[in-house]
Structure formats: structure tokens, C-alpha cells
Design an enzyme around this catalytic site. Structure first.
Site, PDB file in Angstrom:
ATOM      1  N   ASP A 126      -5.405   2.562   0.880  1.00 16.55           N
ATOM      2  CA  ASP A 126      -4.190   3.361   0.886  1.00 16.55           C
ATOM      3  C   ASP A 126      -4.382   4.525  -0.086  1.00 16.55           C
ATOM      4  O   ASP A 126      -5.176   4.430  -1.028  1.00 16.55           O
ATOM      5  CB  ASP A 126      -3.021   2.474   0.455  1.00 16.55           C
ATOM      6  CG  ASP A 126      -1.748   3.255   0.218  1.00 16.55           C
ATOM      7  OD1 ASP A 126      -1.299   3.955   1.146  1.00 16.55           O
ATOM      8  OD2 ASP A 126      -1.209   3.179  -0.900  1.00 16.55           O
TER       9      ASP A 126
ATOM     10  N   ASP B 225      -1.584   6.897  -1.735  1.00 20.25           N
ATOM     11  CA  ASP B 225      -0.632   7.074  -2.831  1.00 20.25           C
ATOM     12  C   ASP B 225      -0.262   5.742  -3.466  1.00 20.25           C
ATOM     13  O   ASP B 225       0.165   4.809  -2.789  1.00 20.25           O
ATOM     14  CB  ASP B 225       0.626   7.771  -2.314  1.00 20.25           C
ATOM     15  CG  ASP B 225       0.305   9.117  -1.691  1.00 20.25           C
ATOM     16  OD1 ASP B 225      -0.433   9.897  -2.314  1.00 20.25           O
ATOM     17  OD2 ASP B 225       0.771   9.379  -0.565  1.00 20.25           O
TER      18      ASP B 225
END
Length: 233
Positions: free
Chosen positions: A63, A65
Site C-alpha cells: 500500500d 499512504d
């Protein structure tokens, strides 16, 4: 709104920069970036994991952020990119073991009119400059109401990244900071590892099959080691 809706309380938020209709991507397509490409390839969202038995780990997808870099809501400014503690070392360790590395990221700010595709690409280039180029980026530009098959926890981003890399989901891991990241991994037939942050919900931590306190810990877990604060159930 909170991190689970692509933002975080108290953090700097973007202002409207685009007409959502101008950047609207059909729900059946996602954005895929290969190394060296300035513009994304718009590819169909995969819907079915390929068959295949689990085997040695071949790729790890992160991922963006809150996992690789600090979570700045709807960030389209490369100057705000800040790697999470230990993130660059973790990615380098995987590369040192010959594993492929990629990024899978929900970017609903595009659908909301808060980000342009050019801004998403600019942040991607800055992260690649900080970490070294990732082997693939798969980005969902849709909003929660678009009913796409790529917005995590749907599996589309993971499946598309695996297809591009030529690896089976069963030989891939996804590392993220919220339940949607782990959910996307499981839906695709991949392994998920949760690295909680203050924005991670308590029930997501409890439900996680594998967890680590930071990215270096997640990498140790994936490579067969374990230390305090890491585990799998």
C-alpha cells in the site's frame, strides 16, 4: 472522513483541482504504471484469480499512504512525500533477496476532483526516486460509489499487479496499514500482512492473520523470521 476513506483527521488535505468528469475513469479499468512509463496504461480490472498452488514468495506489493509513505490526504504534491520509518530498508531487503516489489493504491481523490492523473504520476515518480523504481504500480482512480472491482478490499489491483509481474497471487504478499489492504490480498488469493498505525481500527488488528509493528518487521516475517511484535495466526 478517515484513513479508510483515503484521508486522515488533522492532516493537510488537498483542495479541489480538477473537474471530476474530466478525469473520470470507467469502473472496469484501472491505471497500471510500468518502470519508465510517464503515463499509465489503462487496463481492464481482473475479476478472477488464476489457479495455482502456493509456493516460494516471489513478489511483495505495498500500500502507498500510511505504509510506504506518510499519509497526506489526497496528496498530489511530491514535496510532501515522506518515507515511513524503515520503509526504504525494507524494500531494499526484498530486492536483495531477488523478490519483485510493487505498489497497489486507492486514489479516490481523482474521482472526487481533488487530484489529477498528472499529480498521481508526479507523486509516483517521487516515491520511485526515493525507493528506487518499483516493478509495477496499480492504481484505482475510482470513488467508493463507482462499484469498481479494483478499489481495495476488492482484488483487482493485486490481480493486475501480479499479472503484469508474471507471478501467481498465491506466491505474492500484500503489506498495508488497514483492513482493506489485507482484504484485497485475501480476495486475490495472496498473503496479507498488516502493519498498524494510529489510524488502523482495533478490530482490523484483531482480525489480521499476520501482523508486524513496522515494515522491517513485516519483511522479516515474510522472509521466515520473527521478533517481538510480529506474528502470524
Amino acid at each position: 472522513m478517515n484513513r479508510h476513506q483515503d484521508t486522515a483527521p488533522g492532516a493537510r488535505a488537498a483542495t479541489a483541482v480538477a473537474d471530476p468528469a474530466a478525469e473520470r475513469e470507467e469502473a472496469g479499468r484501472l491505471w497500471l504504471y510500468a518502470p519508465g512509463r510517464q503515463a499509465p496504461e489503462r487496463v481492464p480490472v481482473p475479476t478472477r484469480p488464476p489457479s495455482g498452488d502456493a509456493g516460494p514468495l516471489e513478489a511483495v506489493l505495498f500500500d502507498r499512504d500510511g505504509t510506504l509513505v506518510a499519509d497526506v490526504p489526497y496528496n498530489g504534491d511530491p514535496s510532501l512525500v515522506e518515507p515511513m520509518p524503515g520503509a526504504r530498508e525494507a524494500v531494499a531487503a526484498l530486492r536483495g533477496r531477488g523478490l519483485r516489489v510493487g505498489v497497489v493504491s486507492n486514489q479516490s481523490g481523482v474521482a472526487r476532483g481533488l487530484l489529477t492523473g498528472d499529480q498521481v504520476a508526479a507523486v509516483r515518480r517521487e516515491i520511485d526516486a526515493r525507493f528506487g523504481p518499483f516493478d509495477v504500480w496499480a492504481v484505482c482512480p475510482h470513488g467508493p460509489g463507482d462499484r469498481c472491482g479494483c478499489r481495495k478490499p476488492a482484488p483487482g489491483l493485486v490481480l493486475a499487479a501480479c499479472a503484469h509481474l508474471g507471478v501467481r497471487p498465491a506466491r505474492t504478499a500484500v503489506v498495508g496499514d488497514i483492513g482493506a489492504d489485507v482484504g484485497a490480498a485475501l480476495a486475490a488469493g495472496a498473503r496479507g500482512v498488516l502493519v498498524p498505525t494510529p489510524m488502523t481500527r482495533a478490530e482490523e488488528v484483531v482480525a489480521a492473520r499476520a501482523y508486524a509493528r513496522d515494515l522491517p518487521g513485516a519483511v522479516r516475517l515474510l522472509l521466515g523470521g520473527r521478533s517481538t511484535g510480529e506474528g502470524a495466526v
